[in-house]
Design a protein around this motif. Structure first.
Motif, mmCIF file in Angstrom:
data_model
loop_
_atom_site.group_PDB
_atom_site.id
_atom_site.type_symbol
_atom_site.label_atom_id
_atom_site.label_comp_id
_atom_site.label_asym_id
_atom_site.label_seq_id
_atom_site.Cartn_x
_atom_site.Cartn_y
_atom_site.Cartn_z
ATOM 1 N N GLN A 1 0.967 6.838 4.592
ATOM 2 C CA GLN A 1 2.299 6.435 5.028
ATOM 3 C C GLN A 1 3.316 6.820 3.973
ATOM 4 O O GLN A 1 2.993 6.953 2.789
ATOM 5 C CB GLN A 1 2.343 4.923 5.283
ATOM 6 C CG GLN A 1 1.392 4.453 6.369
ATOM 7 C CD GLN A 1 1.501 2.966 6.602
ATOM 8 O OE1 GLN A 1 2.454 2.315 6.199
ATOM 9 N NE2 GLN A 1 0.502 2.396 7.266
ATOM 10 N N ARG A 2 4.543 6.946 4.418
ATOM 11 C CA ARG A 2 5.619 7.289 3.489
ATOM 12 C C ARG A 2 5.884 6.121 2.549
ATOM 13 O O ARG A 2 5.742 4.962 2.940
ATOM 14 C CB ARG A 2 6.894 7.635 4.254
ATOM 15 C CG ARG A 2 6.768 8.883 5.115
ATOM 16 C CD ARG A 2 8.017 9.072 5.957
ATOM 17 N NE ARG A 2 9.187 9.265 5.120
ATOM 18 C CZ ARG A 2 9.579 10.439 4.633
ATOM 19 N NH1 ARG A 2 8.877 11.531 4.900
ATOM 20 N NH2 ARG A 2 10.661 10.539 3.895
ATOM 21 N N PRO A 3 6.265 6.399 1.308
ATOM 22 C CA PRO A 3 6.614 5.304 0.380
ATOM 23 C C PRO A 3 7.792 4.490 0.912
ATOM 24 O O PRO A 3 8.487 4.911 1.842
ATOM 25 C CB PRO A 3 6.984 6.041 -0.915
ATOM 26 C CG PRO A 3 6.359 7.391 -0.789
ATOM 27 C CD PRO A 3 6.347 7.715 0.666
ATOM 28 N N LEU A 4 7.994 3.344 0.332
ATOM 29 C CA LEU A 4 9.138 2.524 0.721
ATOM 30 C C LEU A 4 10.427 3.324 0.567
ATOM 31 O O LEU A 4 10.581 4.077 -0.410
ATOM 32 C CB LEU A 4 9.230 1.287 -0.178
ATOM 33 C CG LEU A 4 8.420 0.049 0.180
ATOM 34 C CD1 LEU A 4 8.769 -1.072 -0.798
ATOM 35 C CD2 LEU A 4 8.653 -0.401 1.591
ATOM 36 N N PRO A 5 11.353 3.178 1.517
ATOM 37 C CA PRO A 5 12.669 3.828 1.337
ATOM 38 C C PRO A 5 13.317 3.361 0.043
ATOM 39 O O PRO A 5 13.115 2.233 -0.405
ATOM 40 C CB PRO A 5 13.461 3.345 2.564
ATOM 41 C CG PRO A 5 12.428 2.983 3.581
ATOM 42 C CD PRO A 5 11.251 2.471 2.796
ATOM 43 N N GLU A 6 14.104 4.226 -0.550
ATOM 44 C CA GLU A 6 14.708 3.938 -1.846
ATOM 45 C C GLU A 6 15.517 2.642 -1.851
ATOM 46 O O GLU A 6 15.401 1.852 -2.811
ATOM 47 C CB GLU A 6 15.585 5.118 -2.276
ATOM 48 C CG GLU A 6 16.065 5.053 -3.711
ATOM 49 C CD GLU A 6 14.928 5.196 -4.718
ATOM 50 O OE1 GLU A 6 15.162 4.918 -5.909
ATOM 51 O OE2 GLU A 6 13.824 5.597 -4.313
ATOM 52 N N PRO A 7 16.332 2.347 -0.821
ATOM 53 C CA PRO A 7 17.079 1.073 -0.843
ATOM 54 C C PRO A 7 16.161 -0.148 -0.887
ATOM 55 O O PRO A 7 16.455 -1.118 -1.600
ATOM 56 C CB PRO A 7 17.887 1.120 0.463
ATOM 57 C CG PRO A 7 18.009 2.567 0.779
ATOM 58 C CD PRO A 7 16.729 3.183 0.319
ATOM 59 N N LEU A 8 15.047 -0.101 -0.139
ATOM 60 C CA LEU A 8 14.121 -1.231 -0.153
ATOM 61 C C LEU A 8 13.418 -1.353 -1.499
ATOM 62 O O LEU A 8 13.199 -2.458 -2.005
ATOM 63 C CB LEU A 8 13.092 -1.087 0.965
ATOM 64 C CG LEU A 8 13.603 -1.314 2.391
ATOM 65 C CD1 LEU A 8 12.484 -1.102 3.397
ATOM 66 C CD2 LEU A 8 14.183 -2.711 2.530
ATOM 67 N N ALA B 1 0.825 -1.209 0.000
ATOM 68 C CA ALA B 1 0.000 0.000 0.000
ATOM 69 C C ALA B 1 0.857 1.256 0.000
ATOM 70 O O ALA B 1 0.397 2.321 -0.423
ATOM 71 C CB ALA B 1 -0.921 -0.009 1.218
ATOM 72 N N ARG B 2 2.093 1.145 0.450
ATOM 73 C CA ARG B 2 2.988 2.298 0.465
ATOM 74 C C ARG B 2 3.618 2.548 -0.901
ATOM 75 O O ARG B 2 3.924 3.687 -1.253
ATOM 76 C CB ARG B 2 4.079 2.085 1.518
ATOM 77 C CG ARG B 2 3.545 1.945 2.939
ATOM 78 C CD ARG B 2 4.614 1.478 3.905
ATOM 79 N NE ARG B 2 5.753 2.380 3.947
ATOM 80 C CZ ARG B 2 6.875 2.105 4.619
ATOM 81 N NH1 ARG B 2 7.007 0.960 5.269
ATOM 82 N NH2 ARG B 2 7.862 2.983 4.628
ATOM 83 N N SER B 3 3.840 1.484 -1.657
ATOM 84 C CA SER B 3 4.453 1.600 -2.988
ATOM 85 C C SER B 3 3.737 0.651 -3.951
ATOM 86 O O SER B 3 4.262 -0.419 -4.299
ATOM 87 C CB SER B 3 5.949 1.264 -2.913
ATOM 88 O OG SER B 3 6.636 2.193 -2.106
ATOM 89 N N PRO B 4 2.519 1.023 -4.357
ATOM 90 C CA PRO B 4 1.723 0.097 -5.182
ATOM 91 C C PRO B 4 2.359 -0.246 -6.521
ATOM 92 O O PRO B 4 2.199 -1.364 -7.013
ATOM 93 C CB PRO B 4 0.390 0.826 -5.357
ATOM 94 C CG PRO B 4 0.667 2.249 -5.024
ATOM 95 C CD PRO B 4 1.779 2.243 -4.034
ATOM 96 N N PHE B 5 3.069 0.699 -7.133
ATOM 97 C CA PHE B 5 3.690 0.413 -8.429
ATOM 98 C C PHE B 5 4.757 -0.666 -8.294
ATOM 99 O O PHE B 5 4.825 -1.597 -9.106
ATOM 100 C CB PHE B 5 4.296 1.687 -9.028
ATOM 101 C CG PHE B 5 4.953 1.467 -10.362
ATOM 102 C CD1 PHE B 5 4.195 1.318 -11.510
ATOM 103 C CD2 PHE B 5 6.338 1.401 -10.467
ATOM 104 C CE1 PHE B 5 4.797 1.113 -12.745
ATOM 105 C CE2 PHE B 5 6.945 1.192 -11.696
ATOM 106 C CZ PHE B 5 6.173 1.049 -12.839
ATOM 107 N N THR B 6 5.579 -0.557 -7.265
ATOM 108 C CA THR B 6 6.616 -1.558 -7.025
ATOM 109 C C THR B 6 5.991 -2.918 -6.733
ATOM 110 O O THR B 6 6.457 -3.952 -7.228
ATOM 111 C CB THR B 6 7.510 -1.127 -5.851
ATOM 112 O OG1 THR B 6 8.066 0.167 -6.129
ATOM 113 C CG2 THR B 6 8.642 -2.108 -5.626
ATOM 114 N N ALA B 7 4.931 -2.928 -5.925
ATOM 115 C CA ALA B 7 4.249 -4.185 -5.602
ATOM 116 C C ALA B 7 3.632 -4.805 -6.854
ATOM 117 O O ALA B 7 3.638 -6.029 -7.018
ATOM 118 C CB ALA B 7 3.180 -3.940 -4.544
ATOM 119 N N MET B 8 3.111 -3.959 -7.740
ATOM 120 C CA MET B 8 2.517 -4.469 -8.981
ATOM 121 C C MET B 8 3.569 -5.167 -9.836
ATOM 122 O O MET B 8 3.323 -6.251 -10.399
ATOM 123 C CB MET B 8 1.893 -3.323 -9.764
ATOM 124 C CG MET B 8 1.223 -3.746 -11.056
ATOM 125 S SD MET B 8 -0.304 -4.642 -10.765
ATOM 126 C CE MET B 8 -1.358 -3.271 -10.264
#
Length: 334
Positions: free
Chosen positions: A301-308, A30-37
């Motif tokens: 919530q904040r998006p996933l940190p860049e390293p993650l 839910a924090r980074s839906p594009f990455t999860a997709m």
């Protein structure tokens, strides 16, 4: 190739069961839906490739040191009547299963596409009779109904967003703008293609629980992606209110316009999720999706940190690269 087939089989099992279950329970998508997709797509593609590849490699193991050599030997057996004595019963069984599964997946993908296209065609024909153009934007149609209804009907240059006059009466101008942006995002980002692919995956393998988990996750993620685009120009409170108004009338709207499915609705995902059931408009899953959208908007919530995020993208590349390399690279090097 013996160990390659077993490694691919283990990878297919891991991607078909524990990994999708863990991902469906995770909170970070839910924090980074594009990455999860992207991760869900990588899991589906790598899982299918590993499943078919494991059977293919095992079946060809007696007649080649690698996949390409095995395929050349198999071609000789099929087209030049070369002897098949090297292949045992289980090898022939594995090859037959790989061929049947591949054909089944491709056939189901095409059949699902045909069903959706047929439903959309019927839908457009009914819209031509029941709807009229809207002044709120290009390629926007209005149907006469008291319930708040908003959805888009994909179709390339013929794509349209459909609103009910009940919705337009219930929403303020900024709320209506948020709905239009949300629906237009589905069209511009081609979300219907994702829904088609994952619907076909579930249709092809309905006995696999993770196909349901993947489809539900994708339905939810595309809603979040469209919400995020709407939030770039409209306030969070405006979007929440628009979602609540549409959701409050979804029960009446489900039975209202007698239109086929094959559409994507503001309050719930339709026919791509139920392509084999004409007229279906979501169900309990749509209520869960709406609740998760509102909860996400109320507690941002904040998006996933860049390293993650980079680590997840790296995992996507590995998922696609590892089975592909195991199947192709030995043949190219040999």
């Amino acid at each position: 190739m013996f160990w390659t087939s077993y490694f691919l089989a283990v990878l297919a099992i891991v991607l078909a069961w524990p990994v999708p279950i863990l991902l469906s329970r995770a909170q970070w998508p839910a924090r980074s839906p594009f990455t999860a997709m992207l991760l869900w797509q990588a899991i589906a593609l790598a899982g299918g490739l590993s499943m078919i590849g494991a059977m293919l490699v095992y079946g060809l193991e007696p007649v080649g040191d690698n996949l390409l050599a095995g395929l050349r030997s198999l071609a000789g057996m099929v087209f030049r009547n070369d002897p098949t004595t090297a292949l045992g019963f289980w090898h022939i069984f594995a090859l037959s299963a790989a061929a049947l599964l591949s054909a089944h997946l491709v056939f189901t993908l095409l059949l699902t596409y045909y069903k959706i296209q047929r439903q959309r065609r019927r839908h457009r024909e009914l819209l031509a009779l029941l709807a009229s153009p809207s002044a709120d934007g290009p390629r926007t149609m209005v149907i006469s109904h008291d319930s708040p209804v908003a959805y888009c009907l994909p179709g390339g240059a013929r794509s349209v967003t459909v609103l009910s006059d009940g919705l337009m009466a219930a929403l303020e101008p900024d709320e209506l703008r948020a709905v239009l942006i949300h629906e237009n995002t589905h069209l511009s980002q081609r979300h219907h293609l994702l829904l088609w692919a994952f619907a076909a995956w579930r249709q092809a393998l309905p006995w696999l629980p993770t196909t349901r988990l993947a489809q539900e996750a994708v339905n939810s993620l595309i809603e979040m992606l469209a919400d995020d685009v709407a939030l770039k120009t409209e306030s969070r409170a405006t979007l929440i209110k628009a979602i609540a108004i549409v959701a409050s009338g979804s029960a009446g709207a489900a039975a209202a316009p007698a239109l086929p499915a094959a559409r994507m609705a503001f309050g719930d995902r339709a026919a791509e999720a139920d392509a084999g059931q004409p007229g279906a408009t979501g169900g309990a899953g749509s209520a869960v999706t709406t609740a998760s959208r509102v909860s996400r908007l109320l507690s941002p919530q904040r998006p996933l940190p860049e390293p993650l995020r980079i680590a997840v993208l790296g995992a996507c590349l590995l998922l696609l690269a590892v089975p592909t390399a195991l199947l192709i690279v030995p043949g190219l090097l040999g």
